[in-house]
Structure formats: C-alpha cells, structure tokens
Design a protein around this motif. Structure first.
Motif, PDB file in Angstrom:
ATOM      1  N   ASN A  20       1.326  -1.281  -0.101  1.00 11.98           N
ATOM      2  CA  ASN A  20      -0.126   0.042   0.339  1.00 11.98           C
ATOM      3  C   ASN A  20       1.151   1.230  -0.043  1.00 11.98           C
ATOM      4  OD1 ASN A  20      -2.651  -1.395   0.243  1.00 11.98           O
ATOM      5  ND2 ASN A  20      -2.249  -1.511   1.778  1.00 11.98           N
ATOM      6  N   GLY A  21       2.422   0.903   0.415  1.00  6.19           N
ATOM      7  CA  GLY A  21       2.812   2.339   0.384  1.00  6.19           C
ATOM      8  C   GLY A  21       3.386   2.797  -1.107  1.00  6.19           C
ATOM      9  N   LYS A  22       4.421   4.316  -0.440  1.00  7.30           N
ATOM     10  CA  LYS A  22       4.615   4.613  -2.220  1.00  7.30           C
ATOM     11  C   LYS A  22       6.329   3.404  -2.774  1.00  7.30           C
ATOM     12  CE  LYS A  22       5.661   9.122  -3.992  1.00  7.30           C
ATOM     13  NZ  LYS A  22       5.836  10.228  -4.090  1.00  7.30           N
ATOM     14  N   HIS A  42      14.639   6.390   1.919  1.00 11.03           N
ATOM     15  CA  HIS A  42      13.562   7.247   2.148  1.00 11.03           C
ATOM     16  C   HIS A  42      14.080   8.899   1.965  1.00 11.03           C
ATOM     17  CE1 HIS A  42      10.129   9.375   3.596  1.00 11.03           C
ATOM     18  NE2 HIS A  42       9.207   8.495   2.425  1.00 11.03           N
TER      19      HIS A  42
END
Length: 175
Positions: A20-22, A42
């Motif tokens: 679900n993350g970027k 990140h």
C-alpha cells in the motif's frame, strides 16, 4: 494470503501488488539490513522527484555473519546506468528501494526471466526515471555456495543478464 509457487518474479509481483505504500523495499531472506536503512533511503528518495530507485552499498558477509569487505557502487545515475549497460558491478537487488508507481508503470518483474529479474527491471525503470546509490553500507549481503549467482550458476546468471540487456537494448540514455 497464499500464492502457488510460480517462480521468483511472480512472487515478487504478487507481493508488490499487496503493498500500500509509495515505495517498495527489497531484501532477500538470508540478508540483513541496518536499523536505519529505510529511513536513510527514504530521505534520499523523497528529496528528488526524478528518482525511481535508490540503492545502497553493503557489507559482504559469510554464512556465519562474518564481515569480509564492503561493496561500494557509483552514486550518480550516469555512472550507475553506464555500469548497467556494460554489465559491470551493480548494487545488490536486496538494497533496492523502488517507487511503486514506476514499478507498476513498467509492468513489474518479467515473469519469463528465470534469473536476473532485477537487471531486466533496472533496464526498464531506467527508461522512465533515475537511480541513485547511497555510499554507505546499509545492508549485510550473505554469500554462500547455494545462491543462484555463485558457483556453477554464475555463468548461467551472466547469460541471463545478456538476455535482459538485449531485450532492453532500446533503453534510451537519460544522463
């Protein structure tokens, strides 16, 4: 969630479809990462809108966890792409932090690549964005005789890299 065994590329694509993350973070089961790996990657990844993948240097460790040396790679996209095209030293697949949107755009891992799914993916990602490598070891990559890229499998591994390169010969240089 269960998926029938249909190969590494298929399993990686399935796992990515659940994310679900970027960003997608990669690591092999027998490798380790530093506590700050994801934070450091990140921070770099979100500081530049052109980046589709951020790699990191790593420590080489043996099957017992003993450090043997540090593997360092070029930092800039220009030098990383040059190494990719000439099949030279390239960062570990386990060190990849991949922009999920870019991963989806290029179609994820090629399920027909039984080896070097990573090299094939790097070629395709390089056509839509840039890479960067952090020159700080953020992972511990385990070397042992049973891995695909060592021993008798290394010659076959090189052949698959060539297949990926030929299949992506149309990659335009983005430097």
């Amino acid at each position: 969630v269960f998926q029938n065994n249909s190969g590494l590329a298929s399993a990686l694509n399935f796992a990515a479809s659940l994310a679900n993350g970027k960003w997608l973070a990669r690591i092999d089961a027998d490798d380790l990462m530093t506590e700050n790996r994801l934070e450091v990657q990140h921070d770099i990844a979100t500081s530049n809108d052109d980046l589709v993948c951020v790699f990191a240097d790593h420590y080489d460790i043996d099957e017992y966890g003993n450090i043997h040396n540090i593997q360092s790679y070029p930092n800039s996209f220009k030098d990383l792409f040059s190494n990719l095209k000439s099949i030279k030293k390239f960062p570990s697949h386990s060190s990849a932090l991949i922009l999920k949107e870019a991963f989806d755009i290029v179609g994820g891992y090629n399920i027909y690549m039984k080896r070097t799914q990573d090299w094939d993916l790097w070629y395709r990602l390089s056509s839509i964005g840039k890479f960067q490598c952090i020159n700080e070891p953020l992972l511990y990559i385990r070397s042992h005789n049973n891995q695909l890229s060592s021993g008798s499998g290394s010659r076959l591994q090189e052949s698959y890299v060539m297949y990926a390169k030929i299949g992506r010969a149309s990659c335009r240089e983005r430097v």
